[in-house]
Write a protein that holds these residues in place. Sequence first.
Motif, PDB file in Angstrom:
ATOM      1  N   ILE A   1       0.822  -1.210   0.000  1.00 46.59           N
ATOM      2  CA  ILE A   1       0.000   0.000   0.000  1.00 46.59           C
ATOM      3  C   ILE A   1       0.859   1.266   0.000  1.00 46.59           C
ATOM      4  CG2 ILE A   1      -0.167   0.166   2.511  1.00 46.59           C
ATOM      5  CD1 ILE A   1      -3.065   0.846   0.115  1.00 46.59           C
ATOM      6  N   GLY A   2       2.059   1.168   0.552  1.00 46.34           N
ATOM      7  CA  GLY A   2       2.957   2.318   0.619  1.00 46.34           C
ATOM      8  C   GLY A   2       3.433   2.795  -0.734  1.00 46.34           C
ATOM      9  N   GLU A   3       3.277   1.969  -1.782  1.00 45.40           N
ATOM     10  CA  GLU A   3       3.681   2.364  -3.129  1.00 45.40           C
ATOM     11  C   GLU A   3       2.662   3.294  -3.785  1.00 45.40           C
ATOM     12  OE1 GLU A   3       4.882  -0.924  -5.578  1.00 45.40           O
ATOM     13  OE2 GLU A   3       5.612  -2.055  -3.832  1.00 45.40           O
ATOM     14  N   CYS A   4       1.484   3.403  -3.187  1.00 48.54           N
ATOM     15  CA  CYS A   4       0.434   4.288  -3.737  1.00 48.54           C
ATOM     16  C   CYS A   4       0.665   5.696  -3.198  1.00 48.54           C
ATOM     17  CB  CYS A   4      -0.954   3.778  -3.348  1.00 48.54           C
ATOM     18  SG  CYS A   4      -1.283   2.082  -3.843  1.00 48.54           S
ATOM     19  N   ILE A   5       1.764   6.303  -3.595  1.00 52.11           N
ATOM     20  CA  ILE A   5       2.215   7.553  -2.974  1.00 52.11           C
ATOM     21  C   ILE A   5       1.327   8.749  -3.310  1.00 52.11           C
ATOM     22  CG2 ILE A   5       4.611   6.819  -2.768  1.00 52.11           C
ATOM     23  CD1 ILE A   5       5.207   8.338  -5.349  1.00 52.11           C
ATOM     24  N   SER A   6       0.417   8.606  -4.263  1.00 53.13           N
ATOM     25  CA  SER A   6      -0.481   9.713  -4.619  1.00 53.13           C
ATOM     26  C   SER A   6      -1.834   9.616  -3.920  1.00 53.13           C
ATOM     27  CB  SER A   6      -0.694   9.752  -6.137  1.00 53.13           C
ATOM     28  OG  SER A   6       0.520   9.964  -6.820  1.00 53.13           O
ATOM     29  N   LEU A   7      -2.003   8.610  -3.098  1.00 56.08           N
ATOM     30  CA  LEU A   7      -3.283   8.400  -2.426  1.00 56.08           C
ATOM     31  C   LEU A   7      -3.695   9.629  -1.614  1.00 56.08           C
ATOM     32  CD1 LEU A   7      -3.619   4.801  -0.909  1.00 56.08           C
ATOM     33  CD2 LEU A   7      -5.235   6.008  -2.380  1.00 56.08           C
ATOM     34  N   GLU A   8      -4.973  10.014  -1.791  1.00 55.39           N
ATOM     35  CA  GLU A   8      -5.528  11.138  -1.034  1.00 55.39           C
ATOM     36  C   GLU A   8      -6.616  10.674  -0.066  1.00 55.39           C
ATOM     37  OE1 GLU A   8      -6.888  14.030  -3.807  1.00 55.39           O
ATOM     38  OE2 GLU A   8      -4.915  14.318  -4.733  1.00 55.39           O
ATOM     39  N   ARG A   9      -7.339   9.627  -0.449  1.00 52.59           N
ATOM     40  CA  ARG A   9      -8.408   9.093   0.397  1.00 52.59           C
ATOM     41  C   ARG A   9      -8.279   7.572   0.471  1.00 52.59           C
ATOM     42  NH1 ARG A   9     -12.836  12.532   1.240  1.00 52.59           N
ATOM     43  NH2 ARG A   9     -12.587  14.569   0.244  1.00 52.59           N
ATOM     44  N   LEU A  10      -8.317   7.044   1.685  1.00 53.44           N
ATOM     45  CA  LEU A  10      -8.124   5.605   1.877  1.00 53.44           C
ATOM     46  C   LEU A  10      -9.082   5.083   2.940  1.00 53.44           C
ATOM     47  CD1 LEU A  10      -6.534   2.966   1.475  1.00 53.44           C
ATOM     48  CD2 LEU A  10      -4.846   3.826   3.124  1.00 53.44           C
ATOM     49  N   ASP A  11      -9.830   4.045   2.577  1.00 48.34           N
ATOM     50  CA  ASP A  11     -10.774   3.410   3.504  1.00 48.34           C
ATOM     51  C   ASP A  11     -10.341   1.967   3.728  1.00 48.34           C
ATOM     52  OD1 ASP A  11     -12.859   2.366   4.936  1.00 48.34           O
ATOM     53  OD2 ASP A  11     -14.442   3.103   3.625  1.00 48.34           O
ATOM     54  N   LEU A  12      -9.883   1.673   4.942  1.00 47.85           N
ATOM     55  CA  LEU A  12      -9.460   0.321   5.318  1.00 47.85           C
ATOM     56  C   LEU A  12     -10.302  -0.191   6.483  1.00 47.85           C
ATOM     57  CD1 LEU A  12      -5.595   0.870   5.156  1.00 47.85           C
ATOM     58  CD2 LEU A  12      -6.909  -0.626   3.657  1.00 47.85           C
ATOM     59  N   SER A  13     -11.491   0.311   6.624  1.00 48.36           N
ATOM     60  CA  SER A  13     -12.340  -0.047   7.765  1.00 48.36           C
ATOM     61  C   SER A  13     -12.792  -1.503   7.699  1.00 48.36           C
ATOM     62  CB  SER A  13     -13.571   0.869   7.805  1.00 48.36           C
ATOM     63  OG  SER A  13     -14.317   0.778   6.599  1.00 48.36           O
ATOM     64  N   GLY A  14     -13.062  -2.066   8.880  1.00 48.34           N
ATOM     65  CA  GLY A  14     -13.610  -3.414   8.956  1.00 48.34           C
ATOM     66  C   GLY A  14     -12.657  -4.518   8.569  1.00 48.34           C
ATOM     67  N   ASN A  15     -11.379  -4.363   8.851  1.00 42.21           N
ATOM     68  CA  ASN A  15     -10.391  -5.400   8.563  1.00 42.21           C
ATOM     69  C   ASN A  15      -9.745  -5.885   9.870  1.00 42.21           C
ATOM     70  OD1 ASN A  15     -10.194  -5.709   5.506  1.00 42.21           O
ATOM     71  ND2 ASN A  15     -10.036  -3.488   5.709  1.00 42.21           N
ATOM     72  N   ASN A  16      -8.566  -6.501   9.768  1.00 49.01           N
ATOM     73  CA  ASN A  16      -7.862  -7.018  10.951  1.00 49.01           C
ATOM     74  C   ASN A  16      -6.471  -6.405  11.070  1.00 49.01           C
ATOM     75  OD1 ASN A  16      -9.955  -8.937  11.693  1.00 49.01           O
ATOM     76  ND2 ASN A  16      -9.324 -10.115   9.901  1.00 49.01           N
ATOM     77  N   ILE A  17      -6.356  -5.144  10.741  1.00 45.09           N
ATOM     78  CA  ILE A  17      -5.061  -4.467  10.673  1.00 45.09           C
ATOM     79  C   ILE A  17      -4.540  -4.120  12.068  1.00 45.09           C
ATOM     80  CG2 ILE A  17      -3.870  -2.424   9.810  1.00 45.09           C
ATOM     81  CD1 ILE A  17      -6.064  -2.357   7.582  1.00 45.09           C
ATOM     82  N   THR A  18      -3.257  -4.377  12.285  1.00 50.48           N
ATOM     83  CA  THR A  18      -2.603  -4.014  13.552  1.00 50.48           C
ATOM     84  C   THR A  18      -1.397  -3.109  13.317  1.00 50.48           C
ATOM     85  OG1 THR A  18      -1.245  -6.028  13.474  1.00 50.48           O
ATOM     86  CG2 THR A  18      -3.320  -6.150  14.695  1.00 50.48           C
ATOM     87  N   ASN A  19      -0.703  -3.308  12.208  1.00 49.96           N
ATOM     88  CA  ASN A  19       0.541  -2.583  11.922  1.00 49.96           C
ATOM     89  C   ASN A  19       0.328  -1.566  10.796  1.00 49.96           C
ATOM     90  OD1 ASN A  19       3.153  -1.720  11.557  1.00 49.96           O
ATOM     91  ND2 ASN A  19       3.944  -3.674  10.820  1.00 49.96           N
ATOM     92  N   LEU A  20       0.567  -0.282  11.107  1.00 50.84           N
ATOM     93  CA  LEU A  20       0.331   0.790  10.134  1.00 50.84           C
ATOM     94  C   LEU A  20       1.602   1.271   9.447  1.00 50.84           C
ATOM     95  CD1 LEU A  20      -2.183   3.015  12.161  1.00 50.84           C
ATOM     96  CD2 LEU A  20      -2.698   1.207  10.515  1.00 50.84           C
ATOM     97  N   THR A  21       2.712   0.620   9.672  1.00 51.93           N
ATOM     98  CA  THR A  21       4.006   1.072   9.145  1.00 51.93           C
ATOM     99  C   THR A  21       3.996   1.396   7.649  1.00 51.93           C
ATOM    100  OG1 THR A  21       5.184  -0.167  10.860  1.00 51.93           O
ATOM    101  CG2 THR A  21       6.447   0.485   8.914  1.00 51.93           C
ATOM    102  N   PRO A  22       3.370   0.570   6.775  1.00 49.86           N
ATOM    103  CA  PRO A  22       3.381   0.876   5.338  1.00 49.86           C
ATOM    104  C   PRO A  22       2.693   2.186   4.971  1.00 49.86           C
ATOM    105  CG  PRO A  22       2.844  -1.432   5.702  1.00 49.86           C
ATOM    106  CD  PRO A  22       2.786  -0.765   7.038  1.00 49.86           C
ATOM    107  N   LEU A  23       1.900   2.763   5.871  1.00 44.29           N
ATOM    108  CA  LEU A  23       1.203   4.015   5.555  1.00 44.29           C
ATOM    109  C   LEU A  23       2.106   5.236   5.709  1.00 44.29           C
ATOM    110  CD1 LEU A  23      -2.262   3.476   7.317  1.00 44.29           C
ATOM    111  CD2 LEU A  23      -1.617   2.952   4.967  1.00 44.29           C
ATOM    112  N   ALA A  24       3.294   5.053   6.289  1.00 38.56           N
ATOM    113  CA  ALA A  24       4.180   6.178   6.583  1.00 38.56           C
ATOM    114  C   ALA A  24       4.619   6.939   5.337  1.00 38.56           C
ATOM    115  CB  ALA A  24       5.406   5.688   7.352  1.00 38.56           C
ATOM    116  N   SER A  25       4.601   6.300   4.183  1.00 36.09           N
ATOM    117  CA  SER A  25       5.075   6.950   2.952  1.00 36.09           C
ATOM    118  C   SER A  25       3.977   7.724   2.227  1.00 36.09           C
ATOM    119  CB  SER A  25       5.656   5.890   1.996  1.00 36.09           C
ATOM    120  OG  SER A  25       4.669   4.935   1.655  1.00 36.09           O
TER     121      SER A  25
END
Length: 278
Positions: A66-90
Amino acid sequence: MLPVSSMILHNTAHISLAEETLRVLSDADCEKITALLLKSRTGEFDLESILFLKLRGLGIHDLGCIGECISLERLDLSGNNITNLTPLASLRLLAVLNLSANRISNLEPLCSCESLQHLNVAGNIISSVESLHCLVSLRKLENIRLKDNTYNYTNPVCRNTSYRTVVLEMFPSIKVLDGERVVGRGSDLYQLCKDIDDTIKAGSYKNGQLIEHPDCKPWVEDSYWDIKRSNNAIIEEAYKQFNDVLHECRLLNNRATHVISQTERSMSLKKQPKQYAI
């Protein structure tokens, strides 16, 4: 050599199979975000071209590429099992992020998302106000949601009696907390609506009798508020978000009506005179 018609059918079958594979990959539960998943969901072949992305309720626990989508402006990841947000740092351009209903306890990676304006982390396991300190450096952040009464989403930190006060002190520039405006236009909306409602009611009665106004007409034509659809992706996304807000308002209205009805029923029972057997 196969006839031309057979070759066309053969190639068509391969294309249909490929399309079906992409559909299955995009719709089925997936543990990790992959380039193939992102391309199948958006139709984009270049990950850097993706501006809006909705991956709601897919069973994701690994954010993968997901971190490769560097132009992302809006992101919806609701209702999943996510614990680690590290890839969002970029994701430096990310403005709107919905992480509700996951298993997140650490928001540290989001401190690099310098364009972030709206953050929804309701329904996670954020335990303390200290866990929010990493967001203080985000100067554009104006909307934070840690609980959502519509869907009964919350976080352990919200149980603290001073939670709201501390968060508002920590983020003095915040405009909206948990869906309620705290500064600016709209912060006094409830009282304003109540005052208007009381004024209308007062003007509708005379000597205890309801005054009817048969000649009253609506301010605008019936079609005035109809939303004009557009093929523009940004407008389409805004239209969807507006519909989501309307849906939440209807749910809250139904819930409030039910609570009021129960309260009135309870009060009427208490007011009934007690009857004693002789």
